[in-house]
Write a protein that holds these residues in place. Structure first.
Motif, mmCIF file in Angstrom:
data_model
loop_
_atom_site.group_PDB
_atom_site.id
_atom_site.type_symbol
_atom_site.label_atom_id
_atom_site.label_comp_id
_atom_site.label_asym_id
_atom_site.label_seq_id
_atom_site.Cartn_x
_atom_site.Cartn_y
_atom_site.Cartn_z
ATOM 1 N N ASP A 41 0.868 -1.361 -0.032
ATOM 2 C CA ASP A 41 0.078 0.004 -0.005
ATOM 3 C C ASP A 41 0.853 1.124 0.044
ATOM 4 N N PRO A 42 1.128 1.884 -1.138
ATOM 5 C CA PRO A 42 1.862 3.021 -1.201
ATOM 6 C C PRO A 42 1.426 4.211 -0.504
ATOM 7 N N SER A 43 0.248 4.231 0.113
ATOM 8 C CA SER A 43 -0.221 5.428 0.458
ATOM 9 C C SER A 43 0.226 5.448 2.257
ATOM 10 N N LEU A 44 0.755 4.166 2.641
ATOM 11 C CA LEU A 44 0.962 4.145 3.978
ATOM 12 C C LEU A 44 2.499 4.657 4.153
ATOM 13 N N SER A 45 2.631 5.269 5.341
ATOM 14 C CA SER A 45 4.072 5.833 5.832
ATOM 15 C C SER A 45 5.002 4.619 5.978
ATOM 16 N N SER A 46 4.455 3.337 6.301
ATOM 17 C CA SER A 46 5.381 2.410 6.506
ATOM 18 C C SER A 46 6.020 1.706 5.023
ATOM 19 N N TYR A 47 5.359 2.202 3.842
ATOM 20 C CA TYR A 47 5.647 1.712 2.459
ATOM 21 C C TYR A 47 7.035 2.037 2.293
ATOM 22 N N ARG A 48 7.766 0.893 1.513
ATOM 23 C CA ARG A 48 9.199 1.249 1.165
ATOM 24 C C ARG A 48 9.407 0.638 -0.162
ATOM 25 N N THR A 49 9.635 1.898 -1.342
ATOM 26 C CA THR A 49 9.710 1.638 -2.485
ATOM 27 C C THR A 49 10.557 0.248 -2.822
ATOM 28 N N THR B 236 11.687 -5.510 -4.530
ATOM 29 C CA THR B 236 12.207 -6.633 -4.256
ATOM 30 C C THR B 236 11.321 -7.748 -3.727
ATOM 31 N N ALA B 237 10.549 -7.421 -2.993
ATOM 32 C CA ALA B 237 9.590 -8.277 -2.264
ATOM 33 C C ALA B 237 8.630 -8.893 -3.280
ATOM 34 N N TRP B 238 8.066 -8.012 -4.207
ATOM 35 C CA TRP B 238 7.147 -8.622 -5.109
ATOM 36 C C TRP B 238 7.708 -9.372 -6.266
#
Length: 259
Positions: free
Chosen positions: A230-238, A243-245
């Motif tokens: 979820d790119p809208s969350l502050s926890s998101y790390r591009t 890499t995870a995906w």
């Protein structure tokens, strides 16, 4: 009969933007993303299910998505659509809180203690049957990632990816209908667990036990919870999400017929 929602350019209000490459696809590949559509149908008990499918080309993979605690947000609907466009997956995603979609996040957290594993895993299998009678992959996020770990005992799912699924039940979720995820693990060679090493819901000792059980794990030292979907969350790390995906896509890859 599925109820159609707009295809291709569909973008729900409040949806997040998934930059090229961040869902594990090669942003420079010559094969462009295809048109796709999102529709809605229901399981026999009335549980809503989001369906996403590529248009005009064969699907490369049938995938069930098990949602996080937030359920069907605009972002999650777009996630289903973009995965269908970029990977040509056919997707079924059942609602985690059927009939209770009005609950806020705090109330949903309390509600989880009322869940029963068998009912939740049966719903995932019922969603799989909307796609095909053959093998289906399963991806889960957070609460859905926990159920993805528990689903390793169900042979219906041939490949499983758990994004930051809890390895042990949080204290407030412990109830007669809920088994510990660690005790449910079988055929662990099918499972990839992805987690952040700063995730308070998955401490280092839980990750160590997950590895010891035979589950392949991919961890990110600077990531916390919910860093990849979820790119809208502050926890998101591009970069970590990309890499995870990539690892998730590789985990689900099987021989498929090329166009």
């Amino acid at each position: 009969m599925w109820d159609p929602m707009p295809d291709n350019d569909f973008r729900p209000a409040g949806a997040s933007s998934f930059a090229p490459g961040t869902l594990g696809e090669n942003p420079d590949r010559s094969r462009d993303p295809v048109r796709a559509r999102v529709t809605e149908t229901y399981l026999g008990d009335g549980t809503p299910v989001l369906m996403a499918e590529p248009l005009g080309v064969p699907a490369t993979r049938d995938v069930v998505l098990s949602a996080s605690l937030r359920g069907f947000t605009g972002m999650y609907t777009e996630l289903c659509l973009r995965l269908a466009q970029r990977h040509r997956w056919r997707i079924a995603a059942p609602e985690q809180f059927p009939g209770l979609q009005h609950l806020d996040e705090q109330a949903r957290t309390r509600q989880v203690a009322q869940f029963a594993d068998d009912a939740k895993l049966d719903a995932l299998e019922a969603a799989a049957s909307l796609l095909t009678s053959g093998p289906v992959a399963l991806i889960g996020f957070c609460l859905g990632g926990m159920y993805a770990l528990k689903a390793s005992g169900r042979p219906r799912f041939d490949r499983i990816v758990s994004f930051y699924g809890m390895v042990r039940l949080p204290e407030h979720w412990r109830a007669p209908g809920q088994a510990e995820p660690l005790t449910c693990l079988t055929r662990t060679e099918r499972v990839l667990a992805i987690a952040g090493e700063r995730d308070p819901l998955i401490p280092a000792e839980d990750l160590a036990q997950l590895r010891a059980s035979g589950v392949r794990t991919l961890t990110f030292p600077q990531a916390g919870h919910a860093f990849a979907h979820d790119p809208s969350l502050s926890s998101y790390r591009t970069a970590d999400a990309t890499t995870a995906w990539q690892a998730a896509v590789a985990q689900l890859s099987i021989e498929t017929k090329e166009d």
